[in-house]
Structures are given as C-alpha cells and as structure tokens.
Write a protein that holds these residues in place. Structure first.
Motif, PDB file in Angstrom:
ATOM      1  N   VAL A  80       0.858  -1.177   0.000  1.00 19.89           N
ATOM      2  CA  VAL A  80       0.000   0.000   0.000  1.00 19.89           C
ATOM      3  C   VAL A  80       0.901   1.236   0.000  1.00 19.89           C
ATOM      4  CG1 VAL A  80      -1.856   1.245   1.148  1.00 19.89           C
ATOM      5  CG2 VAL A  80      -1.815  -1.252   1.211  1.00 19.89           C
ATOM      6  N   GLN A  81       1.513   1.534   1.126  1.00 18.37           N
ATOM      7  CA  GLN A  81       2.374   2.710   1.218  1.00 18.37           C
ATOM      8  C   GLN A  81       3.785   2.373   1.680  1.00 18.37           C
ATOM      9  OE1 GLN A  81       1.272   5.700   4.128  1.00 18.37           O
ATOM     10  NE2 GLN A  81       2.456   7.279   3.100  1.00 18.37           N
ATOM     11  N   GLU A  93       2.831  10.220   0.851  1.00 17.10           N
ATOM     12  CA  GLU A  93       1.526  10.838   0.639  1.00 17.10           C
ATOM     13  C   GLU A  93       1.716  12.190  -0.036  1.00 17.10           C
ATOM     14  OE1 GLU A  93      -2.610  11.679   3.094  1.00 17.10           O
ATOM     15  OE2 GLU A  93      -0.887  10.780   4.082  1.00 17.10           O
ATOM     16  N   TRP A 147      -5.975   5.866  -1.030  1.00 17.25           N
ATOM     17  CA  TRP A 147      -4.945   4.845  -0.948  1.00 17.25           C
ATOM     18  C   TRP A 147      -5.376   3.523  -1.563  1.00 17.25           C
ATOM     19  CZ3 TRP A 147      -0.083   5.442  -0.801  1.00 17.25           C
ATOM     20  CH2 TRP A 147       0.497   6.513  -0.133  1.00 17.25           C
ATOM     21  N   THR A 176      -2.967   0.866  -4.157  1.00 17.15           N
ATOM     22  CA  THR A 176      -2.510  -0.445  -3.696  1.00 17.15           C
ATOM     23  C   THR A 176      -2.024  -1.317  -4.849  1.00 17.15           C
ATOM     24  OG1 THR A 176      -4.061  -0.381  -1.847  1.00 17.15           O
ATOM     25  CG2 THR A 176      -3.189  -2.526  -2.452  1.00 17.15           C
TER      26      THR A 176
END
Length: 655
Positions: free
Chosen positions: A177-178, A227, A234, A238
């Motif tokens: 994801v991040q 971000e 978000w 992904t």
C-alpha cells in the motif's frame, strides 16, 4: 454491507465484546533461516525517513485443491521504523469454522539482537461483533508482542487452511500500500487441467513465472510511497494480484469461466430466498396494490424496506453467501443488504413487478478480466425497465435497460443511487451475456452545491450576512436525511466548523431548513465584528469567507502519483456585498476561466456603486490527471486559490 468477502481488520489492543485466550502450549520454535535472511536484508536497506515500517518479507504460497480446500503458507517480517509503525507489527487473521490458522511461529528480534519467541500469552481471539443477539462466527486471531520498540523486527510464519468453501478459488495478494517492501513473493498452485483468471493493479514491478499449473509473482525493493496533496485514495494506489481459478469442465459448483457463469451462480443462490407468505401478501394487498400505478407501488415499496427493515448483519455460516428467506426478514424487521433486496423482490413479485438481485462494490475496484462474485461487497436491486413502461424515466439510476435501487441506504430515494456506486461496476444476477455493467459517473449537476451569500459591511468594519446553502441531486437526499437524524445544536456545530477557519468568532442565528423533491436548503445568519483585515493603515475586505472546496498547496516540483481534484461535483458560489458608504472601494472588474482535462473554474467580479458581486463555478469530472501533467494541475490550483482568497482594499472616507 458485507457480502461474499471479508475485510481483514487490524485490531490492536481493542477487545470487541469477547476475548478468548488460547490455551496453547508455548510456541518455542527455533528461528528460521528465512528470518535470519530478512534481518540481513534490513541491515543494507536504505529507507525513506517518512516510512513508518519496513516490510522485509511478505511471502504467500497457496495450494488450491479441486475439492475446494485451500492451504496457504505465510511468511512475513517487518521492521518498526518509528512509533507509527506499531500498527504493522502484529499478526491479524480472520478465522471461522471452515478457516483455521495452524503452526503459528513468531519472533521478536530486538535491536540489540536478543530474540523473544511467540508464546500463548501473546495470542488472543476476538469476536467480530454481536448483532441481534447472535455472535457472528468470524473471530480475529491476533498475535502481538509486548513492548516492540523502534528498530525492532517482528516475524511470523503460519499456515491457513480452508475447508471446501465457495471463496477458496478466489485469492488476493496485497503486496504494497504505502510502506516500503524489500521482498514480496506470491506463489499459487491450482489443480491440474484448471485455468486461471488474473487481475492486477500496479503489478508491473513484478517478475512473473509459470511452470505448468504453478504461478509465481515476485517483487523486490518497492520504495515507500509518500503521501501527496491531491492524490487518489490509498485503495487506488494499492499494488495487488488477484486470481480466480476454475475447472473448464464445470465439475465444481463455484466455477466461473466468464461473467455469465458468475451471474447464474449468484442467481441460483439468491433467488430461492424470494418467498412469499400470507403476511407479505396481505401487507402488499392493503398498502401497495391499492395504489393506482406502478410508479406509486415502486415508490411505496422503496420507502418501506429501507426505513422499516433495520440493517443488521448476522452472517453465520452460509448466511455470508445466501440471504435469509424474505418471510423471515419481513417478520424479524432486520437484515443485511442481500436480505433487504430479497424482501423487496418478494414484495415486488406480489405487486406483479419483476426484479433481480444485483451485486455492487462500495469499497473496491472490480476487475472485469476476472469473473468472480467475490469481488463485490454489496447487494442492490434491479428492475427491467421494459416491465414498468408506465413509470417515468429515471436516468440517474438506469443502465442498460435496468432501473437500479439500493434498499439498504435510507438516504437514497428511488431514481438515485449512493454516490459511492457511480463509476463502479455491477453484476446483474440473471442469465444474460452482458451481466457485468459499468455505471457511468453522473453529471456534476447531480452532485451540485450552491452558496448564496448576501453580506453587509457597516461603517465600523463589522459584517452581517445571510447565507443560503442549497444542494441539488444526490447530495440533497443525503442532506435531508442527515438533517432528520441530527439535533439542532449538532447541526449548528457542523456549520460553525465549516466557517471556523475564516470566521472563528462568528455568531450564528436564524437557522432554517427546507426540503423539496430535487433540492434541500439551509439558511442562517452570521455576524462577525471587526471583519476587515488590517495591514498598517490599510484595510482589506476578504470577499469569500465561504472558501468551500479549497485546494491544498502543491509545493513540490515533481510528482509521484496521479492528481485527483475529488469526485464529480459542481460547486457554485454567489457572494453579494453591500459596503457602507463610509468606505471607498478600490476594485477593478475582472473575469476568468481556467481549466484542464478534468476540472473547470469560472469566475466573475463586478462592482456597481457600493455593491460588489463575486461569482464562481468549480466543476470536476472526478477523473485523474496523469502525473506527467503536474505542471498544468499546479497552474490551475494557483489561479483557483488566487480568486478564492481575493482581498480588495477599502479606505475610510473620514480618515
């Protein structure tokens, strides 16, 4: 609104209703070589300082059997980089009567090299929820070490087994994801002779290999995704791989070669619950069939189900896939989304109006290349338009000859859909070739808010204004529903918060609300003393104190993600100022239009005597702008902000 799939929720230290300590022996297993390798990886890794955790290893190896059983072996190791990384340091898996977790091993490697092994005291099971007097049979298995500090590494290895179950043939691997990922591996083995549908998103970073009936995706050194302002949600960012396997010979029940197969399966599992008894027949006869036409009947049923049937999800066993009988839902007066659809279908059946169940997705993207009902998380209703020729057209909720309606959302009326569904895909549970249907975004006109402000500035620089906020289309329905469910003092708090940044000391009064078939309107008065902005001997009047839809600054010169100016909408602002004659106004009339491929902004400023009018219109299509066009987005944002924060100079004639 869950149907056909479960969300894995990260639950840390929160015990919902019941907590069951596992009476397991101490899990004192030797540290594995893969864990040692992961530690070595961490020592040479260069990580963005904004990252909270570093995923050292994320490895899923899945074997799917032709009898519906699945065995998944999982390895995961994570290093905590700062205090926010604590959320990534525990193991959370959903378990049920048919989904078990086995052979759990865990290690907490401290920064000084000391290793703490997983013990029974580190493990709990948490009940998901208690609804309508029943426990949902989903539990969350949580393994968590105590006192994990920055620089520590936590690793888990375990096996998940699933008995014969419909969702065994559908699997998903969310690789990133991040947070940065050093090594991700996804291995799938399916029965020999079977085929595979593959769905992916931002998976071009993977290397792919297939050997007969085994498939493998591998990715390394996935950098932290910072971000950015005006970036998509978000879930859009992904990286994932999703697979759905099937037997081309159709020997299994849960077997989807194409979307038509998926539709037939859904129909066969949902339609049998559309039953009718004397109580339903009597209710429809007394309250529905006495109405003069299909439009009136549809409207009456569409108001009864959302408002009279409480939303309660008691999804035990096959209840996750098969709705309760309509007669039971009618008697209980509660049910989940598919139960409400089933009841509405039975009532429509008595009213001689045909209908079908329709799967929808509220929280995720549906990949059209991978036919599976497990991609959906919600159920709505569809009516063939041909069967209700006497009903006026409802274009905002009609697609490919089907009138769609969501009986779960009480804020949505017949002819509209929840905002989250526009732009998504739905699956018609009927044996038709074009069963998967994309829903177009509705026009910004149907997500329209207009501010009308009539403001007065007195000779002392105090401001009084009458504000009207008018919503049209889908937001009007939501606003009306919100107004009906909130107390007057809570409504006032919300509007104070809306204006708090630019009018922190404003006094609100004379609140009024009106609702019509196509709009809803809030009106109120606000006052703020000493409104003018002082700069030495100069006085400035901020024209727009609403400043709705403001855009954040885009300071960086380069862009990593696409740019998103928000969902499809239309924001209109009309501000009329009357300035006391004690003030001289220094203003030159102006107008402008600026736009790019997804947003347009128009503005006009004029003055006549002591009156000033400012008008602006912001329209967004809800689409993304490629990062390569970042400079265009920055230019648009600068012009938009310059207008919305415009100040004009005033001079007091007596000075």
């Amino acid at each position: 609104m869950t149907i056909f799939k479960f969300e894995r929720k990260c639950i840390n230290r929160i015990l919902i209703f019941s907590v069951f300590l596992l009476a397991l022996p101490s899990l004192s297993f030797a540290q594995k070589e893969w864990v040692k390798d992961a530690i070595l990886r961490s020592k040479s890794a260069t990580v963005d300082p904004k990252a909270s955790a570093l995923i050292l290893v994320k490895d899923h190896s899945i074997q799917i059997y032709d009898n519906g059983k699945t065995k998944k072996h999982v390895k995961i190791a994570t290093k905590m980089l700062n205090s926010n990384g604590e959320a990534f340091m525990s193991l959370t898996e959903s378990i049920t009567s048919w989904r078990k977790i086995k052979s759990v091993k865990g290690w907490h490697i401290k920064a000084d090299g000391k290793v703490v092994k997983l013990k029974k005291d580190n493990i709990i099971q948490v009940a998901q929820e208690l609804t309508a007097g029943y426990y949902d049979d989903v539990l969350f298995y949580i393994a968590e070490f105590i006192d994990v500090k920055v620089g520590d590494i936590v690793a888990f290895e375990y096996t998940l087994t699933e008995k014969s179950n419909w969702d065994s043939y559908y699997q998903a691997f969310y690789m990133q994801v991040q947070q940065p990922v050093l090594y991700a591996n996804y291995h799938v083995k399916i029965p020999k002779g079977w085929d595979l549908h593959i769905g992916s998103h931002f998976a071009d970073v993977c290397t792919f290999e297939q050997v007969e009936n085994e498939y493998n995706w591998k990715a390394e050194n996935l950098a932290f995704q910072p971000e950015e302002k005006l970036m998509p949600p978000w879930y859009y960012m992904t990286r994932y791989i999703k697979i759905s396997c099937y037997d081309p010979l159709h020997k299994q029940d849960f077997n989807f070669v194409d979307w038509k197969d998926a539709s037939v399966w859904v129909k066969n599992n949902l339609s049998p619950s559309v039953d009718v008894n004397l109580q339903i027949e009597e209710y429809v006869a007394e309250h529905i069939n006495i109405l003069p036409d299909n439009e009136s009947k549809l409207k009456a049923i569409s108001e009864f189900v959302p408002n009279e049937i409480r939303y309660v999800a008691v999804e035990i066993g096959k209840g996750r896939f098969v709705p309760r009988k309509a007669t039971r839902t009618f008697f209980n007066r509660y049910g989940d989304c598919k139960d409400k659809v089933t009841l509405m279908r039975s009532m429509l059946q008595v009213a001689n109006i045909p209908s079908v169940s329709v799967l929808a997705s509220v929280h995720g993207y549906v990949d059209s290349l991978m036919p599976s009902p497990l991609q959906f998380d919600h159920c709505i209703l569809g009516i063939p338009v041909d069967s209700i020729a006497d009903v006026p057209a409802m274009p905002n909720a009609t697609v490919n000859g089907w009138l769609l309606f969501d009986p779960t959302d009480p804020s949505v009326h017949l002819g509209e859909l929840p905002m989250a569904l526009y732009g998504s895909k739905v699956l018609i549970a009927e044996e038709i070739d074009s069963s998967l249907i994309p829903l177009q975004y509705i026009s910004p006109e149907n997500n329209h808010r207009k501010f009308i402000v009539n403001a007065h500035l007195d000779e002392n620089g105090n401001m009084t204004s009458d504000v009207t906020i008018k919503d049209y289309g889908a937001p009007a329905l939501l606003t009306s529903y919100w107004h009906s469910k909130n107390k007057p003092e809570d409504i006032k708090k919300r509007f104070k918060a809306l204006f708090s940044e630019l009018l922190p000391l404003a006094e609100f009064s004379e609140f009024n609300f009106e609702s019509n078939t196509d709009s809803s309107t809030f009106k109120f008065r606000l006052k703020q003393d000493s409104y003018l902005i002082k700069s030495g001997d100069l006085r400035f009047l901020l024209l727009d104190f609403v400043y709705s839809g403001r855009l954040p600054q885009l300071k960086k010169k380069k862009r990593l993600h696409p740019i998103w100016f928000g969902s499809f909408k239309k924001l209109e602002l009309e501000i009329n100022w009357t300035v006391d004659e004690a003030w001289d106004i220094e203003l030159t009339a102006d107008s402008m239009e600026t736009k790019n491929e997804v947003v347009t902004f128009n503005y006009n400023l004029s003055k006549q005597d002591n009156r000033i009018q400012m008008y602006s219109l912001f329209t967004s299509t809800g689409k993304l702008i490629d990062k390569e066009k970042y400079s265009e987005a920055r230019k648009f944002r600068r012009k938009f902000t310059k207008v919305r924060s415009m100040k004009i100079m005033l001079k007091n004639k007596s000075e």
